[in-house]
Scaffold this motif. Structure first.
Motif, short mmCIF file in Angstrom:
data_model
loop_
_atom_site.label_atom_id
_atom_site.label_comp_id
_atom_site.label_asym_id
_atom_site.label_seq_id
_atom_site.Cartn_x
_atom_site.Cartn_y
_atom_site.Cartn_z
N ASP A 1 0.83 -1.21 0.00
CA ASP A 1 0.00 0.00 0.00
C ASP A 1 0.87 1.26 0.00
O ASP A 1 0.59 2.23 -0.71
CB ASP A 1 -0.91 0.02 1.23
N LEU A 2 1.94 1.24 0.80
CA LEU A 2 2.82 2.40 0.90
C LEU A 2 3.60 2.61 -0.39
O LEU A 2 3.89 3.75 -0.77
CB LEU A 2 3.77 2.24 2.09
N ILE A 3 3.95 1.52 -1.07
CA ILE A 3 4.62 1.63 -2.37
C ILE A 3 3.68 2.31 -3.36
O ILE A 3 4.09 3.19 -4.13
CB ILE A 3 5.04 0.25 -2.89
N ARG A 4 2.41 1.93 -3.34
CA ARG A 4 1.43 2.56 -4.24
C ARG A 4 1.27 4.04 -3.87
O ARG A 4 1.17 4.90 -4.76
CB ARG A 4 0.09 1.84 -4.16
N LEU A 5 1.26 4.35 -2.58
CA LEU A 5 1.15 5.73 -2.14
C LEU A 5 2.32 6.55 -2.66
O LEU A 5 2.16 7.70 -3.11
CB LEU A 5 1.09 5.81 -0.61
N GLN A 6 3.50 5.97 -2.61
CA GLN A 6 4.69 6.66 -3.12
C GLN A 6 4.54 6.95 -4.61
O GLN A 6 4.87 8.05 -5.09
CB GLN A 6 5.93 5.82 -2.87
N GLU A 7 4.02 6.00 -5.36
CA GLU A 7 3.81 6.20 -6.79
C GLU A 7 2.78 7.30 -7.04
O GLU A 7 2.92 8.11 -7.97
CB GLU A 7 3.36 4.89 -7.44
N ILE A 8 1.74 7.33 -6.22
CA ILE A 8 0.72 8.39 -6.34
C ILE A 8 1.36 9.76 -6.18
O ILE A 8 1.11 10.68 -6.96
CB ILE A 8 -0.38 8.19 -5.28
N LEU A 9 2.23 9.88 -5.17
CA LEU A 9 2.89 11.16 -4.91
C LEU A 9 3.84 11.54 -6.05
O LEU A 9 3.96 12.71 -6.40
CB LEU A 9 3.64 11.10 -3.58
N PHE A 10 4.51 10.54 -6.63
CA PHE A 10 5.38 10.81 -7.78
C PHE A 10 4.57 11.40 -8.94
O PHE A 10 4.97 12.40 -9.54
CB PHE A 10 6.05 9.52 -8.26
N PHE A 11 3.42 10.79 -9.24
CA PHE A 11 2.61 11.26 -10.36
C PHE A 11 2.00 12.64 -10.08
O PHE A 11 1.83 13.45 -11.00
CB PHE A 11 1.52 10.25 -10.70
N ARG A 12 1.67 12.90 -8.82
CA ARG A 12 1.15 14.23 -8.48
C ARG A 12 2.21 15.30 -8.71
O ARG A 12 1.89 16.43 -9.06
CB ARG A 12 0.69 14.27 -7.03
N GLU A 13 3.48 14.94 -8.52
CA GLU A 13 4.58 15.89 -8.72
C GLU A 13 4.62 16.42 -10.15
O GLU A 13 5.05 17.54 -10.39
CB GLU A 13 5.92 15.23 -8.38
N LYS B 1 -5.08 6.95 -10.87
CA LYS B 1 -5.71 5.64 -10.65
C LYS B 1 -5.74 4.84 -11.95
O LYS B 1 -5.42 3.64 -11.97
CB LYS B 1 -7.13 5.81 -10.10
N LYS B 2 -6.11 5.49 -13.05
CA LYS B 2 -6.15 4.80 -14.34
C LYS B 2 -4.76 4.31 -14.74
O LYS B 2 -4.59 3.19 -15.24
CB LYS B 2 -6.70 5.72 -15.43
N LEU B 3 -3.75 5.15 -14.52
CA LEU B 3 -2.39 4.80 -14.90
C LEU B 3 -1.86 3.63 -14.09
O LEU B 3 -1.29 2.68 -14.63
CB LEU B 3 -1.47 6.01 -14.74
N LEU B 4 -2.03 3.69 -12.77
CA LEU B 4 -1.51 2.63 -11.91
C LEU B 4 -2.22 1.30 -12.14
O LEU B 4 -1.64 0.24 -11.92
CB LEU B 4 -1.63 3.04 -10.44
N ASP B 5 -3.46 1.36 -12.58
CA ASP B 5 -4.24 0.14 -12.83
C ASP B 5 -4.13 -0.33 -14.28
O ASP B 5 -4.69 -1.37 -14.64
CB ASP B 5 -5.72 0.38 -12.49
N ALA B 6 -3.40 0.44 -15.11
CA ALA B 6 -3.25 0.06 -16.52
C ALA B 6 -2.45 -1.24 -16.63
O ALA B 6 -1.47 -1.43 -15.92
CB ALA B 6 -2.56 1.17 -17.29
N PRO B 7 -2.86 -2.15 -17.51
CA PRO B 7 -2.20 -3.46 -17.62
C PRO B 7 -0.73 -3.38 -18.02
O PRO B 7 0.06 -4.25 -17.67
CB PRO B 7 -3.03 -4.19 -18.67
N HIS B 8 -0.34 -2.33 -18.75
CA HIS B 8 1.04 -2.24 -19.24
C HIS B 8 1.87 -1.24 -18.45
O HIS B 8 2.94 -0.83 -18.90
CB HIS B 8 1.04 -1.87 -20.73
N TYR B 9 1.39 -0.85 -17.27
CA TYR B 9 2.13 0.11 -16.47
C TYR B 9 3.47 -0.49 -16.04
O TYR B 9 3.54 -1.62 -15.54
CB TYR B 9 1.32 0.51 -15.24
N ASN B 10 4.54 0.26 -16.22
CA ASN B 10 5.89 -0.19 -15.89
C ASN B 10 6.46 0.73 -14.81
O ASN B 10 6.85 1.85 -15.09
CB ASN B 10 6.77 -0.16 -17.15
N ARG B 11 6.51 0.23 -13.58
CA ARG B 11 6.94 1.07 -12.46
C ARG B 11 8.39 1.50 -12.59
O ARG B 11 8.73 2.66 -12.34
CB ARG B 11 6.73 0.32 -11.14
N SER B 12 9.28 0.58 -12.98
CA SER B 12 10.70 0.91 -13.08
C SER B 12 10.94 2.02 -14.09
O SER B 12 11.72 2.95 -13.85
CB SER B 12 11.51 -0.34 -13.48
#
Length: 261
Positions: free
Chosen positions: A48-60, A69-80
Motif C-alpha cells: 500500500d505504501l509503495i502505491r502511495l509513493q507512486e501516487i505522490l510521484f505522479f502528483r509531482e 488511478k487509471k495509470l496505476l491500474d493500466a495493464p502495461h504500467y511499468n513502475r521501473s
C-alpha cells in the motif's frame, strides 16, 4: 521499510499526508488499505505504501487523482520505467536548486554579477511535459491536461509556460483539497478558506479579483464546459458546481460585510 502494517496515524506521521486525504483516497478507490479490522481501523501494508509513493510521484508532475488511478491500474504500467522518468525530473530540480545556492553563496562572498538563469524552471517543465506526453501515449488513455490546455492558446503557453505551470499546480492543490470536503456544505469554514486562497492567488498572479469578479468566475466555472471539465478532473463530476456554490456563499458574505461598514 517497516513490514508491519501501519495505521492511518502512522502513515500520516511518515508521509505528512493528512488523515482526511487518506480517507479520500480510499473513498475514490485510489489507495484502499489492504487490511480493515473488525473495529474498522485501516491498516496499510508495505505494498500500500509503495502505491502511495507512486501516487505522490505522479502528483509531482501534475496528473489528477482520477488519472493516476487509471495509470496505476493500466495493464502495461511499468513502475521501473516511471521511476526513471521521475528521477530525471528530480535531478533537474536539484540542479536548479544547486544553481540558486551557488548564486546566493556568490552574493554572500561579495560577488556583484547579476544572474537570473538559475531561477528558471524551463528544464524541469520541459521534462515534466515530455514525461506526461509519454505516459499518455504508452500507458493510459488519460485526459490529463487536455481540457486544461484547450483553455490556453499554444502561443500563450509558449510565452507564459512557467506561469501556466504554476497556475496548474496551484489549481491541482486547491481543487483536490476542495474535493475532500464535498460531503460538507459549500459555506463551511474549510471550503470558504479554499475560495479565499483561490481569490488571493488570482489577484496576485493575474488580475485584481474582487468579489464581483470572483462571482463572475464562479458562474463561468459552472456554465463554461471547458472550465467545468477541468475542475471536475480533481474530484467528482459535480466539483465545479460545488465550487461555484462555495464562491457564491463567499461573495454573498463579503457583500453583506461590506454593507455593514
Amino acid at each position: 521499510m517497516n513490514k508491519k502494517p501501519m495505521t492511518v496515524h502512522e502513515v500520516v506521521n511518515l508521509t505528512g499526508i493528512t488523515a482526511r486525504t487518506l480517507h479520500y483516497y480510499d473513498e475514490i478507490g485510489l489507495l484502499k488499505p489492504s487490511i480493515v479490522t473488525e473495529a474498522r481501523y485501516r491498516l496499510y501494508t508495505e505494498e500500500d505504501l509503495i502505491r502511495l509513493q507512486e501516487i505522490l510521484f505522479f502528483r509531482e508532475v501534475g496528473f489528477a487523482l482520477k488519472e493516476i488511478k487509471k495509470l496505476l491500474d493500466a495493464p502495461h504500467y511499468n513502475r521501473s520505467e516511471a521511476l526513471e522518468r521521475h528521477l530525471s525530473i528530480l535531478e533537474a530540480q536539484k540542479e536548479r536548486i544547486d544553481g540558486i545556492i551557488a548564486l546566493i553563496k556568490n552574493e554572500i562572498n561579495g560577488g556583484k554579477n547579476l544572474a537570473f538563469t538559475a531561477f528558471s524552471q524551463s528544464k524541469v517543465i520541459e521534462l515534466q511535459t515530455q514525461f506526461r506526453d509519454e505516459i499518455i501515449e504508452r500507458w493510459g488513455n488519460t485526459e490529463s491536461f487536455r481540457q486544461f490546455e484547450e483553455i490556453f492558446s499554444s502561443q500563450s503557453r509558449k510565452i507564459q509556460n512557467e506561469q501556466i505551470s504554476s497556475f496548474y499546480c496551484t489549481a491541482q492543490e486547491l481543487f483536490e483539497k476542495l474535493a475532500t470536503y464535498e460531503g460538507k456544505t459549500p459555506s463551511c469554514l474549510e471550503v470558504q478558506q479554499i475560495v479565499q486562497k483561490w481569490q488571493e492567488y488570482i489577484s496576485e498572479h493575474f488580475y485584481q479579483c474582487d468579489s464581483q469578479m470572483l462571482s463572475y468566475l464562479g458562474n463561468l466555472y459552472l456554465t463554461d464546459e471547458r472550465f467545468s471539465e477541468f475542475i471536475n478532473r480533481f474530484g467528482g463530476e459535480n466539483l465545479a458546481m460545488f465550487f461555484s456554490k462555495a464562491i457564491e456563499a463567499y461573495c454573498t458574505k463579503q457583500r453583506s460585510e461590506s454593507n455593514e461598514r
